[in-house]
Write a protein that holds these residues in place. Structure first.
Motif, PDB file in Angstrom:
ATOM      1  N   LEU A 298       0.796  -1.143   0.009  1.00  0.00           N
ATOM      2  CA  LEU A 298      -0.182   0.183   0.071  1.00  0.00           C
ATOM      3  C   LEU A 298       0.760   1.179  -0.008  1.00  0.00           C
ATOM      4  CD1 LEU A 298      -2.806   1.079  -0.151  1.00  0.00           C
ATOM      5  CD2 LEU A 298      -2.755   1.036   2.802  1.00  0.00           C
ATOM      6  N   LEU A 299       2.046   1.392   0.848  1.00  0.00           N
ATOM      7  CA  LEU A 299       2.735   2.469   0.916  1.00  0.00           C
ATOM      8  C   LEU A 299       3.409   2.914  -0.836  1.00  0.00           C
ATOM      9  CD1 LEU A 299       4.613   1.994   4.170  1.00  0.00           C
ATOM     10  CD2 LEU A 299       2.705   3.477   3.604  1.00  0.00           C
ATOM     11  N   GLU A 300       3.823   1.678  -1.321  1.00  0.00           N
ATOM     12  CA  GLU A 300       4.450   1.981  -2.595  1.00  0.00           C
ATOM     13  C   GLU A 300       3.325   2.456  -3.638  1.00  0.00           C
ATOM     14  OE1 GLU A 300       5.978  -1.747  -3.439  1.00  0.00           O
ATOM     15  OE2 GLU A 300       7.881  -1.390  -2.745  1.00  0.00           O
ATOM     16  N   ILE A 301       2.079   1.794  -3.512  1.00  0.00           N
ATOM     17  CA  ILE A 301       1.193   2.451  -4.302  1.00  0.00           C
ATOM     18  C   ILE A 301       0.699   4.061  -4.004  1.00  0.00           C
ATOM     19  CG2 ILE A 301      -1.335   2.080  -5.053  1.00  0.00           C
ATOM     20  CD1 ILE A 301       0.142   0.235  -6.444  1.00  0.00           C
ATOM     21  N   ILE A 302       0.625   4.147  -2.682  1.00  0.00           N
ATOM     22  CA  ILE A 302       0.370   5.620  -2.405  1.00  0.00           C
ATOM     23  C   ILE A 302       1.489   6.390  -2.826  1.00  0.00           C
ATOM     24  CG2 ILE A 302       0.294   7.260  -0.414  1.00  0.00           C
ATOM     25  CD1 ILE A 302      -1.182   5.082   1.197  1.00  0.00           C
ATOM     26  N   PRO A 442       1.032   9.066 -16.578  1.00  0.00           N
ATOM     27  CA  PRO A 442       1.755   7.915 -16.144  1.00  0.00           C
ATOM     28  C   PRO A 442       1.696   7.775 -14.650  1.00  0.00           C
ATOM     29  CG  PRO A 442       3.186   9.424 -17.525  1.00  0.00           C
ATOM     30  CD  PRO A 442       1.671   9.957 -17.535  1.00  0.00           C
ATOM     31  N   PHE A 443       1.804   6.645 -14.207  1.00  0.00           N
ATOM     32  CA  PHE A 443       1.415   6.184 -12.804  1.00  0.00           C
ATOM     33  C   PHE A 443       0.018   6.084 -12.367  1.00  0.00           C
ATOM     34  CE2 PHE A 443       5.837   7.927 -12.988  1.00  0.00           C
ATOM     35  CZ  PHE A 443       6.517   6.822 -12.969  1.00  0.00           C
ATOM     36  N   LEU A 444      -0.777   7.210 -13.016  1.00  0.00           N
ATOM     37  CA  LEU A 444      -2.114   7.296 -12.629  1.00  0.00           C
ATOM     38  C   LEU A 444      -2.989   5.880 -12.912  1.00  0.00           C
ATOM     39  CD1 LEU A 444      -4.607   8.972 -11.683  1.00  0.00           C
ATOM     40  CD2 LEU A 444      -4.726   9.256 -14.213  1.00  0.00           C
ATOM     41  N   GLY A 445      -2.736   5.273 -13.819  1.00  0.00           N
ATOM     42  CA  GLY A 445      -3.414   3.783 -14.157  1.00  0.00           C
ATOM     43  C   GLY A 445      -3.233   2.794 -13.120  1.00  0.00           C
ATOM     44  N   THR A 446      -2.043   2.906 -12.850  1.00  0.00           N
ATOM     45  CA  THR A 446      -1.562   1.729 -11.594  1.00  0.00           C
ATOM     46  C   THR A 446      -2.271   2.126 -10.346  1.00  0.00           C
ATOM     47  OG1 THR A 446       0.766   1.489 -12.708  1.00  0.00           O
ATOM     48  CG2 THR A 446       0.584   0.606 -10.658  1.00  0.00           C
ATOM     49  N   ALA A 449      -6.295   1.422 -10.822  1.00  0.00           N
ATOM     50  CA  ALA A 449      -6.329   0.027 -10.868  1.00  0.00           C
ATOM     51  C   ALA A 449      -6.346  -0.668  -9.586  1.00  0.00           C
ATOM     52  CB  ALA A 449      -5.588  -0.686 -12.000  1.00  0.00           C
ATOM     53  N   PHE A 450      -5.116  -0.334  -8.830  1.00  0.00           N
ATOM     54  CA  PHE A 450      -4.964  -0.915  -7.435  1.00  0.00           C
ATOM     55  C   PHE A 450      -6.373  -0.328  -6.499  1.00  0.00           C
ATOM     56  CE2 PHE A 450      -3.402  -1.227  -3.289  1.00  0.00           C
ATOM     57  CZ  PHE A 450      -2.673  -2.374  -3.248  1.00  0.00           C
ATOM     58  N   ALA A 451      -6.538   0.886  -6.566  1.00  0.00           N
ATOM     59  CA  ALA A 451      -7.729   1.261  -5.671  1.00  0.00           C
ATOM     60  C   ALA A 451      -9.031   0.826  -6.081  1.00  0.00           C
ATOM     61  CB  ALA A 451      -7.783   2.987  -6.057  1.00  0.00           C
ATOM     62  N   LEU A 452      -9.514   0.793  -7.359  1.00  0.00           N
ATOM     63  CA  LEU A 452     -10.628   0.153  -7.722  1.00  0.00           C
ATOM     64  C   LEU A 452     -10.734  -1.468  -7.464  1.00  0.00           C
ATOM     65  CD1 LEU A 452     -11.695   2.213 -10.788  1.00  0.00           C
ATOM     66  CD2 LEU A 452     -12.111   2.679  -8.467  1.00  0.00           C
ATOM     67  N   GLY A 453      -9.638  -2.070  -7.316  1.00  0.00           N
ATOM     68  CA  GLY A 453      -9.505  -3.548  -7.107  1.00  0.00           C
ATOM     69  C   GLY A 453      -9.662  -3.927  -5.377  1.00  0.00           C
ATOM     70  N   ALA A 454      -9.353  -2.958  -4.670  1.00  0.00           N
ATOM     71  CA  ALA A 454      -8.999  -3.051  -3.444  1.00  0.00           C
ATOM     72  C   ALA A 454     -10.308  -2.815  -2.520  1.00  0.00           C
ATOM     73  CB  ALA A 454      -8.091  -2.017  -2.902  1.00  0.00           C
ATOM     74  N   ASP A 455     -10.339  -2.790  -1.243  1.00  0.00           N
ATOM     75  CA  ASP A 455     -11.500  -2.575  -0.473  1.00  0.00           C
ATOM     76  C   ASP A 455     -11.852  -1.005  -0.288  1.00  0.00           C
ATOM     77  OD1 ASP A 455     -10.008  -1.347   2.088  1.00  0.00           O
ATOM     78  OD2 ASP A 455      -8.767  -3.206   1.501  1.00  0.00           O
ATOM     79  N   ILE A 456     -12.729  -0.580   0.300  1.00  0.00           N
ATOM     80  CA  ILE A 456     -13.273   0.689   0.406  1.00  0.00           C
ATOM     81  C   ILE A 456     -12.289   1.588   1.112  1.00  0.00           C
ATOM     82  CG2 ILE A 456     -15.005   2.320   1.173  1.00  0.00           C
ATOM     83  CD1 ILE A 456     -16.974   0.213   0.608  1.00  0.00           C
ATOM     84  N   ILE A 457     -11.668   1.196   2.001  1.00  0.00           N
ATOM     85  CA  ILE A 457     -10.668   2.046   3.026  1.00  0.00           C
ATOM     86  C   ILE A 457      -9.439   2.394   1.890  1.00  0.00           C
ATOM     87  CG2 ILE A 457      -9.246   2.168   5.041  1.00  0.00           C
ATOM     88  CD1 ILE A 457     -11.482   0.629   6.456  1.00  0.00           C
ATOM     89  N   THR A 458      -8.860   1.320   1.421  1.00  0.00           N
ATOM     90  CA  THR A 458      -7.812   1.629   0.522  1.00  0.00           C
ATOM     91  C   THR A 458      -8.131   2.303  -0.724  1.00  0.00           C
ATOM     92  OG1 THR A 458      -6.967  -0.632   1.275  1.00  0.00           O
ATOM     93  CG2 THR A 458      -6.041   0.331  -0.950  1.00  0.00           C
TER      94      THR A 458
END
Length: 700
Positions: A298-302, A442-446, A449-458
């Motif tokens: 999560l920290l890397e995605i943030i 760039p980087f926005l899609g990653t 995609a991670f956010a919409l495939g994760a739980d609501i809090i993430t």
């Protein structure tokens, strides 16, 4: 009198007898609880639900097993140890076969040996196939069940049950248990698709690639099969990697008989997740699967989200709003540090609020099972219409065509509070976010995609990081207000610059209006656009005179002509017209693999009319050599997915590739059957390299 009492007593006895008869008839559909005296930790019973299907000649049944404390029994494929439960029905009469439905198992490990099975209470639903539904059925079976703790016991249980299918009545208790058991049995899911099933016999590794349009949470993958070669193999716990909606699982395979023989074998693929389980089949091949290892936490995605949000500021969608912001700051010379800080903090708060609203909108869509994606709101004519009106009003305001007059009391209150229309700066920040959504960076899609495939809090956390990233320049000036003093001093030139930004905003409004041609007739949209321009020019003449009108008309004509020229010329050589667009086929997912199997290379472009980044990719890369000539080769098949309007088909395809927005480009070929996804911002080198890799041949 005695006779009446006797009659009443007789009736009561008959009623009681009938109740006992009903109870007895219900009991005859069950063996009752069976227990081997030599092995008391296990109890079981076999029951009929009373439900039958005369057309298919089936009757529903179930086997309920109760295990004490840490005892467990096994799945149909027990893993590295254990024995699967089985029933020998050979002594039965009027019985064709009994179909066993297996609930989702769990993994258990003891002394380094992994097994698959169940603990506590398990319900195995079964379907009895009867030879003749008009005749009685006699079930006579020997159930052999292995149960283990630190020791294993193999026990036999005799099952006897006779019934006439025509006389069965439904048992509410048995039906409840049957449905309870079936709720844990994996089934086919339309949202899940197996993309690849590859066995590397040299390394003895099986790879499974699966997509789920609804996203993954904590998936696990189980493999087994019917053939002897598959049953001889042992599949270890897989390493599972999830990228967006794509799951990749790799597992070691061993066999007691030496080399596992899986190529060409049909495998059962069972996948469990938090809220569902799915089972399907596939044939193992030796086509290599490229595994993109991802250790993103999560920290890397943030961090990626912060960077993606920051890059949004330099995308063309946001430039008009930045122009508004800079012009307002330059015009307001002599502002105190506190006022500058509050203005930029207000704008940053607007960006943050807008991203939160966008996250809430996407959460609502996610919970309702609707399509998710970055910029998906631009698929709505209502949203586009509202944006046309808002941008037109902003343009008119910057051109000085109207101003909001407050009462003298309100002006006095704002002056005493030192306010400089902080609400206006807040709205600017929100507006900047809305205009940023048709752009991909760039980087926005990653991150998305991670956010919409994760739980609501993430999801909320990642969208907050996107907002902070986009608001970073605004927050920088809020922290260091002296930076605003480095901007040029105001003067007469400011009116011209402000008018220029106003015309840029007007161009944005007209561009948004052009998107309405996807929903309404072109003639109606052109008429509305002409009327809008005429009204603005008329108002401009009333407020500022004839000269600004002439200059504005010149800007519109030159801008429109320049747009046409830019649409037909290259960026590097203005004398060379762009070639005619390629002959694109509509996206056909099934046809992709057919074309690849014939040795073709398939280039897929998922785009939308409202996607500015898509237009940039097209003009700067796809319609330029060497990419243009490469895409014209005979072995190249071009497919386009149009996401301008809502499309479940295109949305499902994007999700299956872990994407939630456009542009999306991917290349399939004999050497890349699962596809090579390209970056959001295309370059000629990336496209040519992907085509050469996928096709296995150089570009001519």
């Amino acid at each position: 009198m005695i006779f009446k009492r006797f009659s009443a007593l007789t009736a009561l006895l008959i009623l009681i007898s009938s109740l006992f008869s009903f109870s007895a008839s219900a009991v005859e559909y069950s063996t009752g609880w069976l227990q081997n005296p030599d092995h008391p930790p296990v109890q079981l019973r076999y029951m009929l639900t009373g439900q039958q299907d005369p057309q298919n000649q089936t009757v529903e049944a179930l086997l309920e097993v109760r295990l004490d404390t840490d005892w467990k029994t096994y799945w149909r494929s027990p893993g590295e140890g254990g024995v699967a439960p089985s029933i020998d029905w050979s002594l039965s009469n009027n019985l064709d076969e009994v179909e066993w439905h297996w609930p989702m198992p769990k993994r258990y490990e003891f002394l380094g040996v992994e097994t698959l099975g169940y603990k506590h209470t398990i319900i195995f639903p079964m379907t009895i196939h009867v030879e003749d539904m008009s005749k009685p059925v006699f079930l006579s079976g020997i159930l052999t069940m292995s149960s283990c703790t630190n020791i294993c016991v193999l026990t036999d249980y005799e099952i006897f049950l006779d019934f006439n299918p025509a006389n069965l009545t439904a048992s509410e208790q048995a039906m409840h248990l049957y449905n309870q058991g079936m709720s844990h049995v994996p089934t086919e899911q339309p949202s899940v698709d197996i993309k690849a099933l590859s066995f590397d016999k040299d390394n003895k590794v099986l790879s499974v690639v699966a997509s789920n349009t609804l996203g993954w949470n904590q998936p696990d993958v189980f493999i087994d099969g019917e053939s002897q070669n598959v049953q001889d193999a042992s599949f270890l716990k897989p390493t599972v990697n999830v990228e967006g909606n794509t799951l990749t699982a790799q597992m070691k395979v061993s066999s007691w008989f030496g080399e596992p023989k899986l190529l060409g074998e049909t495998l059962n693929i069972t996948i469990s997740d938090t809220d569902f389980s799915v089972e399907t089949t596939g044939v193992a091949n030796d086509i290599p699967v490229t595994i993109t290892a991802s250790n993103n936490n999560l920290l890397e995605i943030i961090g990626i989200a912060l960077l993606g949000g920051l890059i949004l500021n330099i995308m063309p969608c946001v430039l008009p709003v930045l122009g508004m912001k800079l012009s307002s700051v330059i015009a307001a010379e002599g502002l105190e540090k506190r006022q500058i800080r509050m203005q930029f903090l207000s704008s940053a708060a607007g960006i943050l609020t807008s991203f939160w609203l966008l996250a809430g909108f996407l959460i609502a869509l996610k919970l309702s099972g609707q399509a998710l994606g970055w910029g998906v709101q631009f698929q709505s004519p209502y949203f586009i219409g509202a944006m046309v009106i808002i941008t037109a009003l902003f343009a008119a305001n910057m051109l000085g065509l109207f101003e909001i007059r407050l009462s003298s009391g309100a002006n006095t209150w704002m002056a005493t509070k030192g306010d400089d229309s902080y609400v206006g700066h807040f709205v600017q920040g929100m507006f900047a976010t809305l205009l940023a959504t048709p752009c991909s960076a760039p980087f926005l899609g990653t991150a998305v995609a991670f956010a919409l495939g994760a739980d609501i809090i993430t999801l909320v956390a990642i969208f907050t990081a996107l907002a902070i990233g986009m608001a970073a320049p605004w927050l920088l000036i809020a922290l260091f207000p002296r930076l605003a003093n480095l901007l040029p001093k105001p003067g007469m030139w400011m009116d011209k610059v402000k008018s220029l930004f106003g015309l840029m905003m007007l161009a944005t409004s007209l561009w948004l209006l052009s998107l309405m041609t996807s929903f309404f007739s072109t003639a109606a949209v052109i008429l509305i656009g002409v009327l809008m321009v005429v009204v603005l020019l008329w108002r401009l003449g009333k407020v500022k005179g004839r000269k600004p009108v002439i200059l504005a008309m010149a800007f519109i004509i030159v801008g429109s002509g320049g747009g046409l020229i830019a649409g037909s010329m290259t960026a590097d050589n203005w004398a060379t017209p762009l070639p005619q667009d390629h002959a694109w086929q509509p996206l056909n997912i099934d046809a992709i693999q057919q074309q690849v199997s014939q040795g073709k290379t398939v280039f897929v472009d998922v785009t939308a009319d409202w996607c500015i980044t898509c237009k940039v990719n097209k003009v700067s890369v796809l319609l330029q050599d060497p990419v243009y000539s490469a895409l014209e080769q005979d072995h190249i098949v071009l497919m386009k997915g149009d996401w301008t309007k809502p499309s479940d088909y295109v949305t499902g395809y994007l999700r299956s590739n872990g994407r939630f927005g456009v542009p999306f480009n991917i290349v399939y070929g004999p050497n890349a059957p699962t596809g090579i996804a390209l970056p959001v911002i295309l370059t000629s080198n990336d496209v040519i390299k992907a085509i050469e890799t996928a096709s296995g041949k150089g570009v001519e």
